[in-house]
Design a protein around this motif. Structure first.
Motif, PDB file in Angstrom:
ATOM      1  N   LEU A  12    -145.733  62.532  97.369  1.00  0.00           N
ATOM      2  CA  LEU A  12    -147.175  62.586  97.089  1.00  0.00           C
ATOM      3  C   LEU A  12    -147.535  63.862  96.337  1.00  0.00           C
ATOM      4  CD1 LEU A  12    -148.741  61.177 100.377  1.00  0.00           C
ATOM      5  CD2 LEU A  12    -148.720  60.115  98.122  1.00  0.00           C
ATOM      6  N   LYS A  13    -146.897  64.982  96.712  1.00  0.00           N
ATOM      7  CA  LYS A  13    -147.158  66.242  96.026  1.00  0.00           C
ATOM      8  C   LYS A  13    -146.714  66.158  94.573  1.00  0.00           C
ATOM      9  CE  LYS A  13    -146.155  71.134  96.124  1.00  0.00           C
ATOM     10  NZ  LYS A  13    -145.219  72.142  96.530  1.00  0.00           N
ATOM     11  N   GLU A  14    -145.549  65.572  94.341  1.00  0.00           N
ATOM     12  CA  GLU A  14    -145.047  65.409  92.976  1.00  0.00           C
ATOM     13  C   GLU A  14    -145.976  64.510  92.152  1.00  0.00           C
ATOM     14  OE1 GLU A  14    -141.143  63.549  90.730  1.00  0.00           O
ATOM     15  OE2 GLU A  14    -141.004  64.059  92.855  1.00  0.00           O
ATOM     16  N   ARG A  15    -146.439  63.452  92.765  1.00  0.00           N
ATOM     17  CA  ARG A  15    -147.356  62.536  92.083  1.00  0.00           C
ATOM     18  C   ARG A  15    -148.670  63.247  91.732  1.00  0.00           C
ATOM     19  NH1 ARG A  15    -148.026  56.973  90.911  1.00  0.00           N
ATOM     20  NH2 ARG A  15    -150.026  56.962  89.869  1.00  0.00           N
ATOM     21  N   TYR A  16    -149.188  64.013  92.653  1.00  0.00           N
ATOM     22  CA  TYR A  16    -150.428  64.758  92.435  1.00  0.00           C
ATOM     23  C   TYR A  16    -150.267  65.759  91.291  1.00  0.00           C
ATOM     24  CZ  TYR A  16    -154.266  67.978  93.208  1.00  0.00           C
ATOM     25  OH  TYR A  16    -155.356  68.780  93.031  1.00  0.00           O
TER      26      TYR A  16
END
Length: 122
Positions: A12-16
């Motif tokens: 999720l952090k990478e996607r954000y």
């Protein structure tokens, strides 16, 4: 924290971070009313043409394409429905010696009689 939870947080952090880097959100948009355009889609950068880009030949082709029917623009019918009216000339010449069209039928004579009766009653 469990391992699956950590993997989920990392993804999720990478996607954000990718969203922040590549996506730009515009809150307001105002068209440039000083620019003259041919199409009504002011928001399309591909369809609008400015006055400095005006080409009379392109304009003439646009008008021609709009005004002419498919028989004038195409060599063959593109759809099945176009084939019905595409070939309007008769395939064989009609010999007047053998051409005896029906002038009326029983139902048209009946309808004509009803119409004339309605007029005479008034």
């Amino acid at each position: 924290m469990s391992r699956s939870r950590k993997l989920c947080d990392i993804s999720l952090k990478e996607r954000y971070e990718k969203d922040e880097r590549y996506i730009t959100v515009y809150d307001t948009y105002t068209p440039n009313y000083a620019k003259n355009i041919i199409t009504a889609k002011f928001y399309s950068k591909y369809e609008g043409h400015g006055v400095d880009e005006f080409d009379p030949e392109t304009y003439k082709n646009l008008i021609r394409a709009k005004d002419l029917g498919p028989k004038s623009k195409l060599e063959w019918p593109e759809t099945v429905n176009q084939t019905y009216g595409w070939y309007s000339e008769p395939l064989v010449e009609v010999d007047p010696k053998f051409y005896h069209p029906k002038i009326g039928t029983e139902i048209t004579r009946h309808g004509f009689k009803k119409v004339t009766e309605g007029r005479s009653k008034k």
